[in-house]
Design a protein around this motif. Structure first.
Motif, PDB file in Angstrom:
ATOM      1  N   GLY A 130      -6.004  -7.399 -14.741  1.00  0.00           N
ATOM      2  CA  GLY A 130      -7.163  -8.614 -14.259  1.00  0.00           C
ATOM      3  C   GLY A 130      -6.058 -10.112 -15.098  1.00  0.00           C
ATOM      4  O   GLY A 130      -5.094 -10.262 -15.343  1.00  0.00           O
ATOM      5  N   GLY A 131      -7.060 -11.033 -14.150  1.00  0.00           N
ATOM      6  CA  GLY A 131      -6.513 -12.049 -14.619  1.00  0.00           C
ATOM      7  C   GLY A 131      -5.705 -12.565 -13.414  1.00  0.00           C
ATOM      8  O   GLY A 131      -5.247 -12.139 -13.031  1.00  0.00           O
ATOM      9  N   ASP A 168       1.336 -11.516  -9.319  1.00  0.00           N
ATOM     10  CA  ASP A 168       2.226 -10.229  -8.513  1.00  0.00           C
ATOM     11  C   ASP A 168       0.381  -9.435  -8.473  1.00  0.00           C
ATOM     12  O   ASP A 168       1.103  -7.879  -7.548  1.00  0.00           O
ATOM     13  CB  ASP A 168       2.306  -8.792  -9.458  1.00  0.00           C
ATOM     14  CG  ASP A 168       3.868  -9.057 -10.757  1.00  0.00           C
ATOM     15  OD1 ASP A 168       4.899 -10.009  -9.461  1.00  0.00           O
ATOM     16  OD2 ASP A 168       4.735  -9.624 -11.747  1.00  0.00           O
ATOM     17  N   ASN A 169      -0.267  -9.600  -7.798  1.00  0.00           N
ATOM     18  CA  ASN A 169      -1.309  -9.344  -7.642  1.00  0.00           C
ATOM     19  C   ASN A 169      -1.557  -9.772  -6.599  1.00  0.00           C
ATOM     20  O   ASN A 169      -1.463 -10.528  -5.538  1.00  0.00           O
ATOM     21  CB  ASN A 169      -3.004  -9.686  -8.741  1.00  0.00           C
ATOM     22  CG  ASN A 169      -2.714  -9.282  -9.854  1.00  0.00           C
ATOM     23  OD1 ASN A 169      -2.481  -8.169 -10.315  1.00  0.00           O
ATOM     24  ND2 ASN A 169      -4.312  -9.941 -10.568  1.00  0.00           N
ATOM     25  N   GLU A 170      -2.048  -8.567  -4.989  1.00  0.00           N
ATOM     26  CA  GLU A 170      -2.250  -8.969  -3.740  1.00  0.00           C
ATOM     27  C   GLU A 170      -3.542  -8.483  -3.636  1.00  0.00           C
ATOM     28  O   GLU A 170      -4.292  -7.764  -3.968  1.00  0.00           O
ATOM     29  CB  GLU A 170      -1.139  -8.330  -3.207  1.00  0.00           C
ATOM     30  CG  GLU A 170       0.412  -8.378  -3.644  1.00  0.00           C
ATOM     31  CD  GLU A 170       1.338  -7.573  -2.363  1.00  0.00           C
ATOM     32  OE1 GLU A 170       1.013  -8.021  -1.132  1.00  0.00           O
ATOM     33  OE2 GLU A 170       2.100  -6.746  -2.904  1.00  0.00           O
ATOM     34  N   PRO A 171      -4.613  -9.657  -2.358  1.00  0.00           N
ATOM     35  CA  PRO A 171      -5.687  -8.946  -2.004  1.00  0.00           C
ATOM     36  C   PRO A 171      -5.614  -8.188  -1.649  1.00  0.00           C
ATOM     37  O   PRO A 171      -5.064  -7.933  -0.575  1.00  0.00           O
ATOM     38  CB  PRO A 171      -6.279 -10.926  -2.212  1.00  0.00           C
ATOM     39  CG  PRO A 171      -4.615 -10.994  -0.907  1.00  0.00           C
ATOM     40  CD  PRO A 171      -3.844 -10.636  -2.075  1.00  0.00           C
ATOM     41  N   ALA A 174      -7.872  -7.778  -6.514  1.00  0.00           N
ATOM     42  CA  ALA A 174      -7.094  -8.211  -6.300  1.00  0.00           C
ATOM     43  C   ALA A 174      -6.077  -6.752  -7.331  1.00  0.00           C
ATOM     44  O   ALA A 174      -6.593  -6.142  -8.195  1.00  0.00           O
ATOM     45  CB  ALA A 174      -7.170  -9.431  -7.268  1.00  0.00           C
ATOM     46  N   VAL A 175      -5.102  -6.619  -6.163  1.00  0.00           N
ATOM     47  CA  VAL A 175      -4.610  -5.577  -6.384  1.00  0.00           C
ATOM     48  C   VAL A 175      -2.987  -5.499  -7.089  1.00  0.00           C
ATOM     49  O   VAL A 175      -2.571  -6.474  -6.550  1.00  0.00           O
ATOM     50  CB  VAL A 175      -4.345  -3.786  -5.650  1.00  0.00           C
ATOM     51  CG1 VAL A 175      -6.286  -3.822  -5.376  1.00  0.00           C
ATOM     52  CG2 VAL A 175      -3.698  -4.479  -4.807  1.00  0.00           C
ATOM     53  N   ASP A 176      -2.285  -4.994  -8.236  1.00  0.00           N
ATOM     54  CA  ASP A 176      -1.602  -4.424  -8.637  1.00  0.00           C
ATOM     55  C   ASP A 176      -0.626  -3.803  -8.918  1.00  0.00           C
ATOM     56  O   ASP A 176      -0.765  -2.148  -9.219  1.00  0.00           O
ATOM     57  CB  ASP A 176      -1.214  -5.715 -10.543  1.00  0.00           C
ATOM     58  CG  ASP A 176       0.479  -5.505 -10.749  1.00  0.00           C
ATOM     59  OD1 ASP A 176       1.010  -5.378 -10.080  1.00  0.00           O
ATOM     60  OD2 ASP A 176      -0.168  -5.884 -11.876  1.00  0.00           O
ATOM     61  N   PRO A 177       0.759  -3.394  -7.964  1.00  0.00           N
ATOM     62  CA  PRO A 177       1.252  -2.405  -7.532  1.00  0.00           C
ATOM     63  C   PRO A 177       1.514  -1.811  -8.940  1.00  0.00           C
ATOM     64  O   PRO A 177       1.507  -0.468  -8.582  1.00  0.00           O
ATOM     65  CB  PRO A 177       2.523  -2.795  -6.612  1.00  0.00           C
ATOM     66  CG  PRO A 177       1.596  -3.970  -5.410  1.00  0.00           C
ATOM     67  CD  PRO A 177       1.205  -4.820  -6.855  1.00  0.00           C
ATOM     68  N   ALA A 178       1.800  -2.856  -9.329  1.00  0.00           N
ATOM     69  CA  ALA A 178       2.540  -2.202 -11.123  1.00  0.00           C
ATOM     70  C   ALA A 178       1.687  -1.615 -12.163  1.00  0.00           C
ATOM     71  O   ALA A 178       2.012  -1.201 -12.854  1.00  0.00           O
ATOM     72  CB  ALA A 178       3.465  -3.205 -11.849  1.00  0.00           C
ATOM     73  N   THR A 225     -10.906  -5.201 -12.986  1.00  0.00           N
ATOM     74  CA  THR A 225     -10.044  -4.556 -13.495  1.00  0.00           C
ATOM     75  C   THR A 225     -10.124  -2.733 -12.967  1.00  0.00           C
ATOM     76  O   THR A 225      -8.896  -2.327 -12.213  1.00  0.00           O
ATOM     77  CB  THR A 225      -9.184  -4.434 -14.809  1.00  0.00           C
ATOM     78  OG1 THR A 225     -10.363  -3.475 -15.885  1.00  0.00           O
ATOM     79  CG2 THR A 225      -8.571  -5.641 -15.251  1.00  0.00           C
ATOM     80  N   HIS A 226     -11.305  -2.536 -12.742  1.00  0.00           N
ATOM     81  CA  HIS A 226     -11.353  -1.217 -11.711  1.00  0.00           C
ATOM     82  C   HIS A 226     -12.399  -0.459 -10.941  1.00  0.00           C
ATOM     83  O   HIS A 226     -13.327  -2.017 -11.344  1.00  0.00           O
ATOM     84  CB  HIS A 226     -11.933  -0.206 -13.154  1.00  0.00           C
ATOM     85  CG  HIS A 226     -11.163   0.088 -14.089  1.00  0.00           C
ATOM     86  ND1 HIS A 226      -9.873  -0.663 -15.097  1.00  0.00           N
ATOM     87  CD2 HIS A 226     -10.573   0.835 -14.327  1.00  0.00           C
ATOM     88  CE1 HIS A 226      -9.115  -0.089 -15.426  1.00  0.00           C
ATOM     89  NE2 HIS A 226      -9.354   0.789 -15.627  1.00  0.00           N
TER      90      HIS A 226
END
Length: 221
Positions: free
Chosen positions: A165-166, A170-173, A199-203, A104-105
């Motif tokens: 995480g997980g 909405d996650n983008e590579p 993997a990142v989530d803009p939100a 997650t980080h």
């Protein structure tokens, strides 16, 4: 900016493009031994930074593949007002996982390779995705009392949250991303850690300010 891959653990400090506090958005876009706060897990070694076409090698992870923890302080004697702003020619920026899966980080490390002292202003201005041109917002509580001044060879760190995480639709590579140093420091392209990237989530994403070490409390987000 390439795209592709995983997610990250919880941890310490951060930075981003062109604003000063969380929610601020503006245009723009390490010794890879990223430190962890006392209660944090070891950072897993990751990326390389490209600046002016040169690729900087990240130090090899020690032991089982996790970067060795430990805070490193970088400033001695030079005041923040007299030090020149660090540019991407002065520092090498790298990224490593913070903690274990689900990731997650990440921790950004900016190491002064210039041979002279320089000042890192604010937080790293990060843009992960071509589809989201705004900078990753900064977390206000992570702001240190004075700007970071790096002596020759010294590192600074910023914790960056990627997602919760997980698996999430909405996650983008992301396999590489841009980091801009505020105050006219220029932009570097940083390789994401991991064979498949992050993997990142803009939100959910956020960044901390540059600091000499990751700190419990101030860098927990």
């Amino acid at each position: 900016m390439d795209r592709a891959g995983p997610t990250g653990g919880s941890g310490p400090v951060l930075t981003a493009c062109g604003g000063e506090d969380a929610g601020t958005k503006s245009a723009g876009p390490a010794d890879s031994s990223a430190p962890t706060a006392e209660s944090s897990q070891s950072a897993q070694s990751g990326g390389t930074a490209q600046s002016g076409g040169a690729v900087a090698d990240t130090a090899a992870a020690k032991g089982s593949g996790n970067a060795k923890g430990g805070a490193a302080k970088g400033s001695t004697g030079t005041s923040s007002s007299s030090a020149a702003t660090c540019t991407t020619k002065d520092v090498t920026i790298s990224a490593a996982y913070q903690g274990g899966p689900p990731y997650t980080h990440i921790v950004l490390t900016a190491k002064n390779t210039s041979g002279h002292s320089c000042r890192l202003n604010g937080f790293p201005e990060i843009q992960f995705l071509e589809s989201h041109k705004e900078n990753v917002p900064a977390v206000a509580k992570s702001k240190p009392p004075t700007p970071v001044v790096l002596t020759a060879g010294a590192p600074a760190y910023a914790l960056v949250k990627l997602s919760d995480g997980g698996a999430d639709e909405d996650n983008e590579p992301v396999t590489a991303f841009s980091v801009t140093l505020t105050g006219g420091g220029g932009m570097a392209t940083v390789k994401a850690p991991g064979s498949q990237g992050i993997a990142v989530d803009p939100a959910k994403w956020a960044t901390g300010y540059w600091t000499y070490e990751l700190r419990n409390g101030a860098d927990d987000f």
